[in-house]
Design an enzyme around this catalytic site. Structure first.
Site, mmCIF file in Angstrom:
data_model
loop_
_atom_site.group_PDB
_atom_site.id
_atom_site.type_symbol
_atom_site.label_atom_id
_atom_site.label_comp_id
_atom_site.label_asym_id
_atom_site.label_seq_id
_atom_site.Cartn_x
_atom_site.Cartn_y
_atom_site.Cartn_z
ATOM 1 N N GLY A 33 5.127 -3.120 2.791
ATOM 2 C CA GLY A 33 4.284 -2.114 3.430
ATOM 3 C C GLY A 33 3.413 -2.716 4.503
ATOM 4 N N ASN A 34 2.443 -1.949 4.955
ATOM 5 C CA ASN A 34 1.526 -2.435 5.990
ATOM 6 C C ASN A 34 0.151 -1.805 5.773
ATOM 7 O OD1 ASN A 34 1.294 0.069 7.768
ATOM 8 N ND2 ASN A 34 3.520 -0.211 7.677
#
Ligand code: CTP
Ligand code: CA
Length: 230
Positions: A33-34
């Site tokens: 993810g980020n």
């Protein structure tokens, strides 16, 4: 207009905004993810609704209350976001991609939780995700639509040169370029940007709340909307 009143210059217009950051499953409990908070996309949704637009917000993993006046579609992965945007873009006057889309996803997501075995871990093989923004431009050209398409990019080094190259590569009308580093952009309340337009215009937006940046972006979109074509 009274101070604080908002011109309904997006009345009768439909806008679609993506926000947040995608998650690419590794196994049932883990993902790539980020750090995108979704705040800039939510600010775009709020301001567009305040200006009279019919707003659809496609949110990827955003932990914020639904913006007043927007219809929210929730997704998680880049492929889900791509499918949602493909469905929602039809009939939109403007499409804005603020979501941080994972460039790559694991080729396979394990059906069961990956366990330690004592040996070295197996590498995670990745495959590239679809370029949603570039795909929106291809769809528009194919259908001959009058639709304004906006991208966002966080850049380091020569921010403007990188932004120009990206604008040309994606084929969108506006690219809102943030300089990253120094605590800006991700997760912060304030934002600063330079907007590059395919017609050559360069507009600096000074540091300020994400709502103010959003309103400046809508100003630039409104200038480019076909007049009276509702
Ligand atoms: N974007 C997208 N689909 C992708 C990657 C990015 O639609 N698979 C969109 C983002 O939502 C953003 C814009 O493209 O509006 C720019 O994202 P960015 O990550 O800067 O572009 P990339 O083409 O992935 O380039 P880079 O290699 O610099 O990450
Ligand atoms: Ca990227």
């Amino acid at each position: 207009l009274r101070r604080g009143a908002v011109a309904p210059d997006l009345a009768g217009r439909r806008v679609v905004i993506s926000a947040g950051g995608t998650r690419e499953a590794i196994d049932p409990v883990r993902f790539i993810g980020n750090h995108s908070s979704g705040r800039q996309g939510y600010a775009l949704a709020r301001t567009a609704a305040a200006r009279g637009a019919d707003v659809t917000l496609v949110a990827a993993n955003v932990d914020l209350p639904d913006p007043a006046g927007a219809r929210v579609v929730r997704v998680s992965s880049a492929v889900e976001l791509s499918e949602a945007m493909a469905a929602e873009r039809a009939g939109a006057d403007a499409v804005v991609m603020t979501a941080a889309v994972a460039d790559f996803r694991p080729v396979t997501s394990a059906a069961s939780k990956i366990k330690k075995s004592g040996a070295a871990p197996a590498p995670i093989e990745l495959v590239e995700n679809p370029d949603i923004l570039a795909g929106l431009v291809v769809d528009r050209e194919r259908e001959g639509l009058e639709q304004t398409i906006v991208g966002f990019a966080a850049e380091t080094d020569d921010v403007i040169a990188n932004g120009r190259a990206k604008l040309a590569r994606k084929g969108c009308d506006l690219l809102v370029v943030n300089q990253v580093g120094g605590g800006r952009a991700f997760g912060t309340e304030d934002n600063q940007a330079t907007v590059l337009a395919s017609d050559g215009a360069v507009v600096d937006i000074p540091t300020g709340p994400k709502e103010a940046l959003a309103d400046r972006v809508w100003d630039l979109v409104v200038e480019r909307l076909p007049r009276g074509a509702r």
